[in-house]
Design an enzyme around this catalytic site. Structure first.
Site, PDB file in Angstrom:
ATOM      1  N   GLY A 161       9.284  -1.967  -5.357  1.00  0.00           N
ATOM      2  CA  GLY A 161       8.886  -3.629  -5.345  1.00  0.00           C
ATOM      3  C   GLY A 161       7.699  -3.990  -6.063  1.00  0.00           C
ATOM      4  O   GLY A 161       6.818  -4.582  -5.737  1.00  0.00           O
ATOM      5  N   ASN A 190       6.090   0.665  -1.527  1.00  0.00           N
ATOM      6  CA  ASN A 190       5.535  -0.954  -1.472  1.00  0.00           C
ATOM      7  C   ASN A 190       6.663  -1.807  -0.900  1.00  0.00           C
ATOM      8  O   ASN A 190       6.379  -2.921  -0.422  1.00  0.00           O
ATOM      9  CB  ASN A 190       4.887  -1.048  -2.539  1.00  0.00           C
ATOM     10  N   SER A 220       1.143  -2.362   7.157  1.00  0.00           N
ATOM     11  CA  SER A 220       0.347  -3.921   7.317  1.00  0.00           C
ATOM     12  C   SER A 220      -0.402  -3.851   8.601  1.00  0.00           C
ATOM     13  O   SER A 220      -0.192  -2.951   9.504  1.00  0.00           O
ATOM     14  CB  SER A 220       1.702  -4.938   7.561  1.00  0.00           C
ATOM     15  N   TYR A 243       9.372  -6.630  11.834  1.00  0.00           N
ATOM     16  CA  TYR A 243       8.428  -6.095  10.881  1.00  0.00           C
ATOM     17  C   TYR A 243       7.558  -5.134  11.511  1.00  0.00           C
ATOM     18  O   TYR A 243       6.913  -4.190  10.851  1.00  0.00           O
ATOM     19  CB  TYR A 243       7.960  -7.464  10.459  1.00  0.00           C
ATOM     20  N   ALA A 267       7.694  -3.225  13.942  1.00  0.00           N
ATOM     21  CA  ALA A 267       8.109  -1.995  14.549  1.00  0.00           C
ATOM     22  C   ALA A 267       8.245  -1.125  13.023  1.00  0.00           C
ATOM     23  O   ALA A 267       8.047   0.060  13.112  1.00  0.00           O
ATOM     24  CB  ALA A 267       9.422  -2.101  15.152  1.00  0.00           C
ATOM     25  N   LYS A 320       6.630  -1.496  10.396  1.00  0.00           N
ATOM     26  CA  LYS A 320       5.334  -0.831   9.703  1.00  0.00           C
ATOM     27  C   LYS A 320       4.603   0.106  10.534  1.00  0.00           C
ATOM     28  O   LYS A 320       3.836   0.923  10.018  1.00  0.00           O
ATOM     29  CB  LYS A 320       4.438  -2.342   9.635  1.00  0.00           C
ATOM     30  N   ILE A 322      -2.540 -11.213   2.114  1.00  0.00           N
ATOM     31  CA  ILE A 322      -2.583 -11.156   0.884  1.00  0.00           C
ATOM     32  C   ILE A 322      -2.040 -12.257   0.072  1.00  0.00           C
ATOM     33  O   ILE A 322      -0.855 -12.753   0.732  1.00  0.00           O
ATOM     34  CB  ILE A 322      -2.225  -9.865   0.181  1.00  0.00           C
TER      35      ILE A 322
HETATM   36  P1  NDP Z   1       6.660  -9.843  -1.993  1.00  0.00           P
HETATM   37  O1  NDP Z   1       7.554 -10.658  -1.378  1.00  0.00           O
HETATM   38  O2  NDP Z   1       5.600 -10.778  -3.035  1.00  0.00           O
HETATM   39  O3  NDP Z   1       7.287  -8.823  -3.212  1.00  0.00           O
HETATM   40  C1  NDP Z   1       8.192  -7.918  -2.581  1.00  0.00           C
HETATM   41  C2  NDP Z   1       8.748  -6.720  -3.702  1.00  0.00           C
HETATM   42  O4  NDP Z   1       9.349  -5.933  -3.133  1.00  0.00           O
HETATM   43  C3  NDP Z   1       9.080  -7.527  -4.891  1.00  0.00           C
HETATM   44  O5  NDP Z   1       8.920  -6.948  -6.025  1.00  0.00           O
HETATM   45  C4  NDP Z   1      10.726  -7.273  -4.512  1.00  0.00           C
HETATM   46  O6  NDP Z   1      11.664  -7.206  -5.793  1.00  0.00           O
HETATM   47  C5  NDP Z   1      10.602  -6.231  -3.845  1.00  0.00           C
HETATM   48  N1  NDP Z   1      11.902  -6.095  -3.052  1.00  0.00           N
HETATM   49  C6  NDP Z   1      12.275  -6.464  -2.107  1.00  0.00           C
HETATM   50  N2  NDP Z   1      13.346  -6.135  -1.175  1.00  0.00           N
HETATM   51  C7  NDP Z   1      13.792  -5.147  -2.133  1.00  0.00           C
HETATM   52  C8  NDP Z   1      14.716  -4.188  -2.067  1.00  0.00           C
HETATM   53  N3  NDP Z   1      15.631  -4.246  -1.232  1.00  0.00           N
HETATM   54  N4  NDP Z   1      15.001  -3.257  -3.033  1.00  0.00           N
HETATM   55  C9  NDP Z   1      14.068  -3.314  -4.022  1.00  0.00           C
HETATM   56  N5  NDP Z   1      12.958  -4.036  -4.073  1.00  0.00           N
HETATM   57  C10 NDP Z   1      12.739  -4.906  -3.287  1.00  0.00           C
HETATM   58  O7  NDP Z   1       5.820  -9.057  -1.237  1.00  0.00           O
HETATM   59  P2  NDP Z   1       4.407  -8.810  -1.060  1.00  0.00           P
HETATM   60  O8  NDP Z   1       3.736  -8.465  -2.549  1.00  0.00           O
HETATM   61  O9  NDP Z   1       3.404  -9.746  -0.385  1.00  0.00           O
HETATM   62  O10 NDP Z   1       4.291  -7.187  -0.292  1.00  0.00           O
HETATM   63  C11 NDP Z   1       4.602  -6.221  -0.548  1.00  0.00           C
HETATM   64  C12 NDP Z   1       4.210  -5.000   0.396  1.00  0.00           C
HETATM   65  O11 NDP Z   1       3.002  -5.289   0.984  1.00  0.00           O
HETATM   66  C13 NDP Z   1       5.487  -5.384   1.400  1.00  0.00           C
HETATM   67  O12 NDP Z   1       5.840  -3.873   1.950  1.00  0.00           O
HETATM   68  C14 NDP Z   1       4.689  -6.221   2.528  1.00  0.00           C
HETATM   69  O13 NDP Z   1       5.330  -5.879   3.784  1.00  0.00           O
HETATM   70  C15 NDP Z   1       3.449  -5.586   2.473  1.00  0.00           C
HETATM   71  N6  NDP Z   1       2.382  -6.518   2.986  1.00  0.00           N
HETATM   72  C16 NDP Z   1       2.183  -7.635   2.651  1.00  0.00           C
HETATM   73  C17 NDP Z   1       1.419  -8.543   3.084  1.00  0.00           C
HETATM   74  C18 NDP Z   1       0.807  -9.902   2.571  1.00  0.00           C
HETATM   75  O14 NDP Z   1       0.159 -10.658   3.129  1.00  0.00           O
HETATM   76  N7  NDP Z   1       1.655 -10.293   1.148  1.00  0.00           N
HETATM   77  C19 NDP Z   1       0.237  -8.139   4.009  1.00  0.00           C
HETATM   78  C20 NDP Z   1       0.456  -6.660   4.652  1.00  0.00           C
HETATM   79  C21 NDP Z   1       1.741  -6.092   4.121  1.00  0.00           C
HETATM   80  P3  NDP Z   1      12.423  -8.037  -6.455  1.00  0.00           P
HETATM   81  O15 NDP Z   1      12.803  -9.169  -5.591  1.00  0.00           O
HETATM   82  O16 NDP Z   1      12.387  -8.316  -7.534  1.00  0.00           O
HETATM   83  O17 NDP Z   1      13.815  -7.158  -6.169  1.00  0.00           O
END
Ligand code: NDP
Length: 245
Positions: free
Chosen positions: A15, A88, A140, A153, A155, A157, A186
């Protein structure tokens, strides 16, 4: 420039086409690691890889276990190693528990939790042979504090925390460290959907009085990926401006 040296290491960040994963990939590359950038769309992953230096883009839907296993093999073949794995990729499918569909539960568990288990299982074999490995799972604060409307979500995390600690115990004797980073709120696409009001209310709850930047999380991951963290395993490093305190 961070004073962390990852020269010669190969990192895979799931991701990493945008948001927190993108910042982690960029930061690890700045520290000298070769980085595998991963998203569902190869062109997007390749575009990010071009921007961050010694990196390659890979397409993988992490909800498909066989594809995750193949991704790890492909990265090991193309780069000759895989030393740092950052799980991630993650999604939300929020709803109150009573209205939550089975599909919403499964989608979140598959993307956030099973994907990490499968990637760790695949990547740890090579790490064991090389007697060096760093695994960082992005959980998270919601996995530590819980939240209404996010039963799936939370569960997933919280499950990542259990996975992190079990793996840490199993692999410690092979010099493979497994830790988690728990971000608070974030600034990414995931939180962009919040109204200005909701953001103001949220910021008011955060002792440091701002939402975090993706790079705030990336710096914690770089530390845990490095030799500076050589005596740290099975831990959850909370990066939330003090929210969960
Ligand atoms: P975004 O939604 O901005 O980005 C998500 C990323 O995950 C993208 O690069 C997307 O790639 C990829 N992704 C999603 N589903 C899939 C899949 N099935 N296969 C491969 N890649 C996938 O998320 P964030 O950057 O905000 O979050 C990143 C991590 O941090 C997550 O695990 C989230 O739960 C965690 N987090 C975020 C917080 C926040 O406030 N933002 C707080 C706490 C935790 P693409 O769409 O190009 O495939």
């Amino acid at each position: 420039m961070l004073n962390i040296d990852l020269t010669g290491k190969v990192a895979l960040v799931t991701g990493s086409t945008r948001g927190i994963g993108r910042a982690i990939a960029g930061t690890l590359a700045e520290c000298g690691a070769k980085v595998a950038v991963v998203g569902r769309d190869r062109a997007k992953a390749e575009a990010v890889a071009e921007e961050i230096g010694e990196a390659r883009g890979f397409a993988c839907d992490v909800t498909v276990p066989a594809d995750v296993t193949m991704l790890v093999q492909e990265v090991e073949e193309k780069f000759g190693s895989l030393d740092i794995l950052v799980n991630n990729a993650g999604i939300t499918r929020d709803n109150l528990m009573l209205r939550m569909k089975d599909d919403d539960w499964d989608a979140v568990m598959d993307a956030n939790l099973r994907s990490a288990f499968v990637a760790i299982r695949a990547a740890s074999r090579g790490m064991m042979k090389r007697r060096w490995g760093r695994i960082v799972n992005i959980t998270s604060v919601v996995g530590l504090m819980w939240n209404k409307g996010q039963a799936n979500y939370a569960a997933s995390k919280a499950g990542l925390v259990g996975l992190t600690k079990s793996v840490a115990k199993e692999l410690a004797s092979r010099n493979i460290l497994c830790n988690a980073v728990a971000p608070g709120f974030i600034e990414t696409d995931m939180t962009a959907a919040m109204t200005a009001e909701a953001r103001a209310a949220m910021s008011g709850e955060i002792p440091l009085e701002r939402l975090g930047a993706p790079v705030d999380v990336a710096h914690a991951v770089a530390f845990l990926s490095s030799d500076l963290a050589a005596y740290v395993t099975g831990q959850v490093l909370v990066v939330d401006g003090g929210l969960a305190m």
